[in-house]
Design an enzyme around this catalytic site. Structure first.
Site, mmCIF file in Angstrom:
data_model
loop_
_atom_site.group_PDB
_atom_site.id
_atom_site.type_symbol
_atom_site.label_atom_id
_atom_site.label_comp_id
_atom_site.label_asym_id
_atom_site.label_seq_id
_atom_site.Cartn_x
_atom_site.Cartn_y
_atom_site.Cartn_z
ATOM 1 N N PHE A 153 0.855 -1.180 0.000
ATOM 2 C CA PHE A 153 0.000 0.000 0.000
ATOM 3 C C PHE A 153 0.892 1.230 0.000
ATOM 4 O O PHE A 153 1.644 1.455 0.956
ATOM 5 C CB PHE A 153 -0.859 -0.045 1.264
ATOM 6 C CG PHE A 153 -1.738 1.144 1.542
ATOM 7 C CD1 PHE A 153 -3.023 1.221 1.008
ATOM 8 C CD2 PHE A 153 -1.316 2.166 2.391
ATOM 9 C CE1 PHE A 153 -3.857 2.297 1.302
ATOM 10 C CE2 PHE A 153 -2.155 3.245 2.694
ATOM 11 C CZ PHE A 153 -3.424 3.301 2.156
ATOM 12 N N GLY A 154 0.856 2.000 -1.069
ATOM 13 C CA GLY A 154 1.749 3.151 -1.186
ATOM 14 C C GLY A 154 1.018 4.464 -0.994
ATOM 15 O O GLY A 154 0.362 4.960 -1.922
ATOM 16 N N THR A 156 2.445 6.902 1.893
ATOM 17 C CA THR A 156 3.434 7.815 2.486
ATOM 18 C C THR A 156 4.497 8.237 1.475
ATOM 19 O O THR A 156 4.974 7.423 0.694
ATOM 20 C CB THR A 156 4.135 7.104 3.665
ATOM 21 O OG1 THR A 156 3.141 6.703 4.605
ATOM 22 C CG2 THR A 156 5.144 8.013 4.338
ATOM 23 N N GLU A 387 0.629 4.203 10.429
ATOM 24 C CA GLU A 387 -0.846 4.263 10.533
ATOM 25 C C GLU A 387 -1.279 5.432 11.402
ATOM 26 O O GLU A 387 -2.217 5.323 12.188
ATOM 27 C CB GLU A 387 -1.395 2.955 11.105
ATOM 28 C CG GLU A 387 -1.110 1.749 10.272
ATOM 29 C CD GLU A 387 -1.895 1.743 8.982
ATOM 30 O OE1 GLU A 387 -2.922 2.435 8.915
ATOM 31 O OE2 GLU A 387 -1.462 1.061 8.042
ATOM 32 N N THR A 389 0.806 8.745 13.475
ATOM 33 C CA THR A 389 1.639 8.805 14.690
ATOM 34 C C THR A 389 0.735 9.071 15.894
ATOM 35 O O THR A 389 -0.428 9.460 15.748
ATOM 36 C CB THR A 389 2.667 9.944 14.593
ATOM 37 O OG1 THR A 389 1.960 11.193 14.557
ATOM 38 C CG2 THR A 389 3.544 9.814 13.337
HETATM 39 P P1 FAD Z 1 6.152 12.996 9.679
HETATM 40 O O1 FAD Z 1 4.771 13.070 9.125
HETATM 41 O O2 FAD Z 1 7.195 13.840 9.042
HETATM 42 O O3 FAD Z 1 6.082 13.325 11.247
HETATM 43 C C1 FAD Z 1 7.252 13.713 12.000
HETATM 44 C C2 FAD Z 1 6.795 14.106 13.409
HETATM 45 O O4 FAD Z 1 5.911 15.226 13.324
HETATM 46 C C3 FAD Z 1 6.030 13.002 14.138
HETATM 47 O O5 FAD Z 1 6.403 12.985 15.490
HETATM 48 C C4 FAD Z 1 4.574 13.460 14.017
HETATM 49 O O6 FAD Z 1 3.762 12.976 15.082
HETATM 50 C C5 FAD Z 1 4.738 14.964 14.090
HETATM 51 N N1 FAD Z 1 3.619 15.681 13.499
HETATM 52 C C6 FAD Z 1 3.082 15.485 12.286
HETATM 53 N N2 FAD Z 1 2.072 16.356 12.084
HETATM 54 C C7 FAD Z 1 1.980 17.105 13.204
HETATM 55 C C8 FAD Z 1 1.130 18.180 13.613
HETATM 56 N N3 FAD Z 1 0.155 18.656 12.815
HETATM 57 N N4 FAD Z 1 1.340 18.718 14.831
HETATM 58 C C9 FAD Z 1 2.294 18.241 15.651
HETATM 59 N N5 FAD Z 1 3.124 17.218 15.325
HETATM 60 C C10 FAD Z 1 2.966 16.677 14.114
HETATM 61 N N6 FAD Z 1 3.243 4.076 4.809
HETATM 62 C C11 FAD Z 1 2.517 3.567 3.765
HETATM 63 O O7 FAD Z 1 1.923 4.320 3.007
HETATM 64 N N7 FAD Z 1 2.440 2.220 3.575
HETATM 65 C C12 FAD Z 1 3.063 1.325 4.383
HETATM 66 O O8 FAD Z 1 2.973 0.116 4.164
HETATM 67 C C13 FAD Z 1 3.862 1.819 5.469
HETATM 68 N N8 FAD Z 1 4.576 0.966 6.260
HETATM 69 C C14 FAD Z 1 5.449 1.486 7.188
HETATM 70 C C15 FAD Z 1 6.317 0.632 7.876
HETATM 71 C C16 FAD Z 1 7.242 1.144 8.783
HETATM 72 C C17 FAD Z 1 8.195 0.241 9.474
HETATM 73 C C18 FAD Z 1 7.259 2.536 9.053
HETATM 74 C C19 FAD Z 1 8.232 3.109 10.048
HETATM 75 C C20 FAD Z 1 6.407 3.388 8.380
HETATM 76 C C21 FAD Z 1 5.501 2.876 7.439
HETATM 77 N N9 FAD Z 1 4.681 3.726 6.691
HETATM 78 C C22 FAD Z 1 3.911 3.238 5.652
HETATM 79 C C23 FAD Z 1 4.792 5.173 6.832
HETATM 80 C C24 FAD Z 1 4.125 5.736 8.079
HETATM 81 O O9 FAD Z 1 2.740 5.688 7.948
HETATM 82 C C25 FAD Z 1 4.688 7.135 8.281
HETATM 83 O O10 FAD Z 1 6.031 6.991 8.719
HETATM 84 C C26 FAD Z 1 3.892 7.935 9.298
HETATM 85 O O11 FAD Z 1 2.628 8.259 8.786
HETATM 86 C C27 FAD Z 1 4.599 9.227 9.692
HETATM 87 O O12 FAD Z 1 5.021 9.922 8.569
HETATM 88 P P2 FAD Z 1 6.532 10.440 8.480
HETATM 89 O O13 FAD Z 1 7.435 9.296 8.762
HETATM 90 O O14 FAD Z 1 6.701 11.147 7.210
HETATM 91 O O15 FAD Z 1 6.663 11.456 9.700
#
Ligand code: FAD
Length: 407
Positions: A153-154, A156, A387, A389
């Site tokens: 599922f893509g 992010t 899913e 944070t």
């Molecule tokens: P960011 O969105 O950059 O967040 C960074 C920090 O900012 C976090 O602490 C967050 O809580 C905080 N933050 C964000 N918005 C706000 C706000 N408005 N106010 C205050 N704080 C905020 N994605 C897929 O699509 N498909 C998958 O299969 C999938 N599998 C994954 C598997 C693993 C092992 C991991 C680690 C991630 C996976 N993901 C997947 C991605 C995952 O859903 C994202 O990592 C997650 O949604 C957070 O996005 P980001 O890493 O870009 O962090």
């Protein structure tokens, strides 16, 4: 598919009620099990046995070697655990509580294995079933239920997963086809997937595309150096002018509602899964603190240790009750996404805190993968991030309470 039910007290991996001085199951203090239907108990016991017999003997090594145990996929499929909530298309048609119990028992083994099932079931089979054409359903769902096809599922992207509307991946119509460009990051199952559900901007709004392995311009390299979910595959996806026929589009949805509805399904399962991680940690700690003698008596005789163990039981019990209520609401068609957010936040936080505390109570030994808490602790660092944070779920609940979006 699921087999005969065992006696409630003989569930593999569950706490026993038969020990002196104890009348309750330490891993089920509120007897959640008595609230389950015969079918739900059957599912839980079957998955628990699978985890005890086939997952636990190999999972530590898989984690250490950064290897997804692909050899387990055919058995997971044979047990009916892939797309288990879907009716028809060779799927088991189980209810939501049964799906939750599947997630809980699998995650008692390892979050990586539960992630595989969550993605396959909730993030790939669910959207194909809900938004796909009949031809797409016939092509993918039976094969995915049998474990013969794997999906990812893509959604992010590297520049900010919490804000999916900011995605840059886009598809443009060209003749009768679509041309897809962009990239995705942190995609579970990415390198082993036969099909990727990819969400992209189009002139008509965000749409879901089924991108198949091997299509020209599509690459899915693995992400290395992970310290978490090491028994799971995580990849980046790259699309360089990938040409897709119209039949690749999921016709039933346009807009963010598509991916967000998939996330609600997956987050629901994740509300259950970490209960299994926490149970695995507490179970090991009860044994360890009972036998570890310090200052003349076992650790279980120390008030501070009992307080910490009792606090774990309090938090696990709360999470179990929350998950069961959530499941019953879902099966009654009354589930609200905010409830899923609160449960995912509470239950993952519960398990992560318990895993960390168990790691500490094991002393130096706690940093070794010979004990389960450090592996669960590291895994749960991903589970609390993906899913949505923890902060994202807190903001969802805050919005519900105040009517104000503070994202
Ligand atoms: P960011 O969105 O950059 O967040 C960074 C920090 O900012 C976090 O602490 C967050 O809580 C905080 N933050 C964000 N918005 C706000 C706000 N408005 N106010 C205050 N704080 C905020 N994605 C897929 O699509 N498909 C998958 O299969 C999938 N599998 C994954 C598997 C693993 C092992 C991991 C680690 C991630 C996976 N993901 C997947 C991605 C995952 O859903 C994202 O990592 C997650 O949604 C957070 O996005 P980001 O890493 O870009 O962090």
């Amino acid at each position: 598919m699921v087999e005969s039910a065992s006696k409630p007290d003989a569930v593999p991996g569950q706490g026993s009620r038969d020990r002196p001085g104890r009348t309750l199951d330490p891993l089920d203090l509120f007897d959640i099990r008595s609230e389950l239907s015969e079918e739900e108990i059957l599912v839980q016991d079957t998955v628990a046995r699978f985890v005890d017999d086939q997952v636990l003997p190999i999972i530590r090594e898989c984690f250490e070697q950064h290897r997804f145990p692909r050899e387990l996929v055919s058995e997971i499929a044979a047990l009916g655990l892939l797309g288990s909530s879907i009716e028809g298309y060779d799927c088991a048609g189980l209810n939501s509580v049964a799906y939750g119990l599947i997630c809980q028992e699998l995650e008692r083994g390892d979050s990586g294995l539960r992630s595989f099932v969550s993605v396959q079931s909730s993030l790939v089979m669910y959207p194909i079933h809900s938004f796909g054409s009949e031809a797409q359903k016939q092509r993918w769902l039976p094969a995915m239920a049998r474990g013969e096809a794997i999906g990812c599922f893509g959604l992010t992207e590297a520049h900010g997963g919490s804000d999916p509307a900011s995605m840059k991946t886009h598809a443009k119509r060209q003749g009768g086809d679509w041309v897809l460009n962009g990239s995705k990051m942190w995609i579970t199952n990415g390198t082993i997937a036969d099909v990727a559900v990819v969400w992209a901007h189009t002139d008509e709004g965000i749409k879901g595309f089924l991108v198949e392995r091997g299509m020209p311009g599509f690459a899915a390299p693995e992400i290395d150096n992970k310290m978490s979910l090491r028994a799971s595959v995580t990849a980046a996806l790259f699309f360089d002018n990938v040409r897709l026929p119209e039949a690749s589009v999921l016709p039933g949805v346009t807009g963010l509602r598509g991916p967000l509805s998939c996330l609600t399904q997956a987050r629901y399962g994740i509300s259950w899964g970490p209960i299994g991680s926490a149970q695995a940690c507490l179970r090991e700690l009860l044994a360890y603190t009972g036998s570890r003698k310090l200052f003349g008596s076992p650790l279980t005789h120390k008030q501070l240790i009992q307080v910490r163990l009792a606090d774990m039981a309090r938090r696990i019990s709360t999470a179990q009750l929350l998950a069961l209520r959530l499941g019953r609401l879902k099966d009654a068609g009354r589930l609200h996404p905010t409830q899923v957010s609160l449960a995912k936040w509470n239950n993952v936080r519960m398990a992560l805190d318990i895993a960390r505390d168990c790691r500490d109570m094991l002393g130096g030994g706690g940093i070794s993968a010979e004990y389960v808490p450090v592996r669960h602790m590291l895994n749960l660092e991903s589970v609390i991030t993906y899913e949505g944070t923890e902060s994202v779920h807190q903001l969802v609940v805050g919005k519900e309470l105040t009517g104000v979006s503070a994202f």
